[in-house]
Write a protein that holds these residues in place. Sequence first.
Motif, short mmCIF file in Angstrom:
data_model
loop_
_atom_site.label_atom_id
_atom_site.label_comp_id
_atom_site.label_asym_id
_atom_site.label_seq_id
_atom_site.Cartn_x
_atom_site.Cartn_y
_atom_site.Cartn_z
N PHE A 5 -7.79 34.51 38.57
CA PHE A 5 -8.71 35.64 38.91
C PHE A 5 -8.81 36.34 39.83
CE2 PHE A 5 -9.22 32.24 35.42
CZ PHE A 5 -9.28 32.49 34.39
N PRO A 6 -8.23 37.11 40.91
CA PRO A 6 -7.74 37.89 42.06
C PRO A 6 -9.18 38.83 42.00
CG PRO A 6 -5.72 38.26 41.01
CD PRO A 6 -6.29 37.20 39.54
N ALA A 7 -9.55 39.34 40.99
CA ALA A 7 -9.99 40.77 41.16
C ALA A 7 -11.92 39.92 41.24
CB ALA A 7 -10.08 41.60 39.42
N GLN A 8 -11.73 38.15 40.34
CA GLN A 8 -13.31 38.72 40.37
C GLN A 8 -13.30 37.87 41.66
OE1 GLN A 8 -11.40 38.04 37.99
NE2 GLN A 8 -12.42 37.74 36.06
N LEU A 9 -12.14 37.13 42.08
CA LEU A 9 -12.11 36.55 43.57
C LEU A 9 -12.83 37.64 44.83
CD1 LEU A 9 -12.12 33.61 44.98
CD2 LEU A 9 -9.45 33.79 45.57
N TRP A 10 -12.06 38.30 44.77
CA TRP A 10 -12.51 40.16 45.60
C TRP A 10 -13.57 40.05 45.42
CZ3 TRP A 10 -9.91 40.50 49.95
CH2 TRP A 10 -8.42 40.30 50.10
N VAL A 63 -17.81 46.08 67.10
CA VAL A 63 -16.39 46.62 65.92
C VAL A 63 -16.34 46.18 64.32
CG1 VAL A 63 -15.04 43.99 65.64
CG2 VAL A 63 -15.90 44.54 67.96
N LEU A 64 -17.62 45.61 63.91
CA LEU A 64 -17.28 45.76 62.23
C LEU A 64 -17.54 46.86 62.25
CD1 LEU A 64 -20.19 42.72 61.98
CD2 LEU A 64 -18.25 42.76 61.33
N HIS A 65 -18.08 47.99 63.22
CA HIS A 65 -18.22 49.04 62.56
C HIS A 65 -16.81 49.77 62.68
CE1 HIS A 65 -20.04 53.68 62.07
NE2 HIS A 65 -18.84 54.16 63.10
N ALA A 66 -15.93 49.76 63.31
CA ALA A 66 -15.08 49.89 63.46
C ALA A 66 -13.98 49.79 62.64
CB ALA A 66 -14.09 49.85 65.19
N LEU A 67 -14.12 48.75 61.98
CA LEU A 67 -13.09 48.43 60.84
C LEU A 67 -13.26 48.79 59.68
CD1 LEU A 67 -13.32 44.78 61.91
CD2 LEU A 67 -11.12 46.27 61.88
N SER A 68 -14.81 49.07 59.59
CA SER A 68 -15.44 49.50 58.01
C SER A 68 -14.74 51.54 57.70
CB SER A 68 -17.05 49.93 58.49
OG SER A 68 -17.06 48.67 58.30
N GLY A 69 -14.25 51.45 56.55
CA GLY A 69 -14.12 52.39 56.29
C GLY A 69 -12.90 52.80 56.47
N ARG A 70 -12.07 51.19 55.97
CA ARG A 70 -10.33 51.73 56.81
C ARG A 70 -10.16 51.29 55.59
NH1 ARG A 70 -8.87 53.49 61.60
NH2 ARG A 70 -11.11 52.64 63.33
N GLY A 71 -10.45 51.17 53.99
CA GLY A 71 -9.99 50.45 52.56
C GLY A 71 -9.88 49.10 52.32
N ALA A 72 -10.46 48.53 53.35
CA ALA A 72 -10.48 46.73 53.29
C ALA A 72 -11.86 46.41 52.20
CB ALA A 72 -11.05 46.12 54.95
N ARG A 73 -11.81 45.50 52.14
CA ARG A 73 -11.88 44.70 50.94
C ARG A 73 -13.35 44.01 51.30
NH1 ARG A 73 -10.82 44.64 45.03
NH2 ARG A 73 -12.66 43.97 45.37
N VAL A 74 -13.26 43.48 52.32
CA VAL A 74 -14.57 42.18 52.89
C VAL A 74 -14.51 42.29 54.63
CG1 VAL A 74 -15.24 40.45 53.37
CG2 VAL A 74 -14.08 40.77 51.57
N VAL A 75 -15.23 43.50 55.47
CA VAL A 75 -15.46 43.22 56.89
C VAL A 75 -16.96 42.32 57.50
CG1 VAL A 75 -16.11 44.90 58.62
CG2 VAL A 75 -14.25 45.43 57.03
N TRP A 102 -16.17 38.47 44.79
CA TRP A 102 -16.94 36.97 45.11
C TRP A 102 -17.10 37.13 46.54
CZ3 TRP A 102 -15.70 32.71 48.21
CH2 TRP A 102 -16.21 31.83 48.23
N LEU A 103 -16.01 37.33 46.60
CA LEU A 103 -15.93 36.66 48.52
C LEU A 103 -16.57 38.82 49.18
CD1 LEU A 103 -12.38 36.95 49.71
CD2 LEU A 103 -13.85 35.54 50.65
N GLU A 104 -16.60 39.33 48.85
CA GLU A 104 -17.48 40.50 49.03
C GLU A 104 -19.35 40.29 48.84
OE1 GLU A 104 -14.73 44.41 47.26
OE2 GLU A 104 -16.46 44.42 45.73
N ASN A 105 -19.22 39.33 48.08
CA ASN A 105 -21.27 39.42 48.26
C ASN A 105 -21.40 37.44 48.61
OD1 ASN A 105 -21.71 41.28 46.19
ND2 ASN A 105 -20.22 39.99 44.22
#
Length: 272
Positions: free
Chosen positions: A190-195, A219-231, A197-200
């Motif tokens: 269930f990849p959608a649920q896994l993603w 670093v966290l800011h530089a990785l954010s807003g670029r389409g990642a599911r989790v930073v 879950w990971l976000e939470n």
Amino acid sequence: MPQIEVFAPAKVNLTLHVTGQRPDGYHLLDSLVAFADFGDHLSVETANALSLKVIGPFAKGVPEDNSNLCWRAAELFGEPVAITLDKRLPHPAGIGGGSSDAAAVLRAMETLFQRPYEGDALALGADTPVCRIATAARMQGIGDVVNKVNLIPMAAVLVNPGVDVPTPSVFKALESKSNAPMTEMPAPEFPAQLWSWLENQRNDLEEPARKVAPVISDVLHALSGRGARVVRMSGSGATCFALFENDGLADLVARDVARDHPDWWVQAVRLA
Ligand code: C5P
């Protein structure tokens, strides 16, 4: 002399919940750990005396004596070997470098000497038991309880800003030592649920590490807003990671972050 080449993958804590503290000061953890297809490379050869030579892009500052976990792993195994460590991972960086190297030495020596290592892996660092498995696992206790899990393939970008963040100082700056464990992880079917879950989930060490080393917030800011599911940050830092559903996007983000921050170590990887 017989010689074995082994790979010591970078370890990434996709989640890291600190759920308590023992009377001896060690913290109880609940962490989902994955391993990258990028890491250190070692060669281990039978020899008349134990020796260690460190080469590679991150060799600077790595000891070549018994203060190195590779050396201690060989000592605990109890055979003389000549180890060459090609250090490609930054350190200390929250991606398990020393523990993964020690685990790789044990793997090589088990093959070279045709017997299992039955000693205490935890004596080689809290991450060494999980690094001996070197595939996705849930880590609990103080790092000693490890159970394999099935994970979907994920693309990630790892970024380290080149600051040393001592693990004990991060644990010291942690305000709440008794946080909720991970909630139940969905199956990989269930990849959608896994993603989602990971976000939470969280890394409880992220906030204290940002206080100790404010560049982690950059670093966290530089990785954010670029389409990642989790930073998120890995381990006690300072390496942070971004997780992507799409391999190509991870490669593009790695290229852009490396261009914007030429002093940082940036690496696109696949996790398993
Ligand atoms: O075992 P390792 O060298 O990775 O641990 C570094 C330090 O991190 C320990 O000396 C301890 O201060 C802290 N630690 C902890 N609880 C853990 C693992 C590490 O408090 N479960």
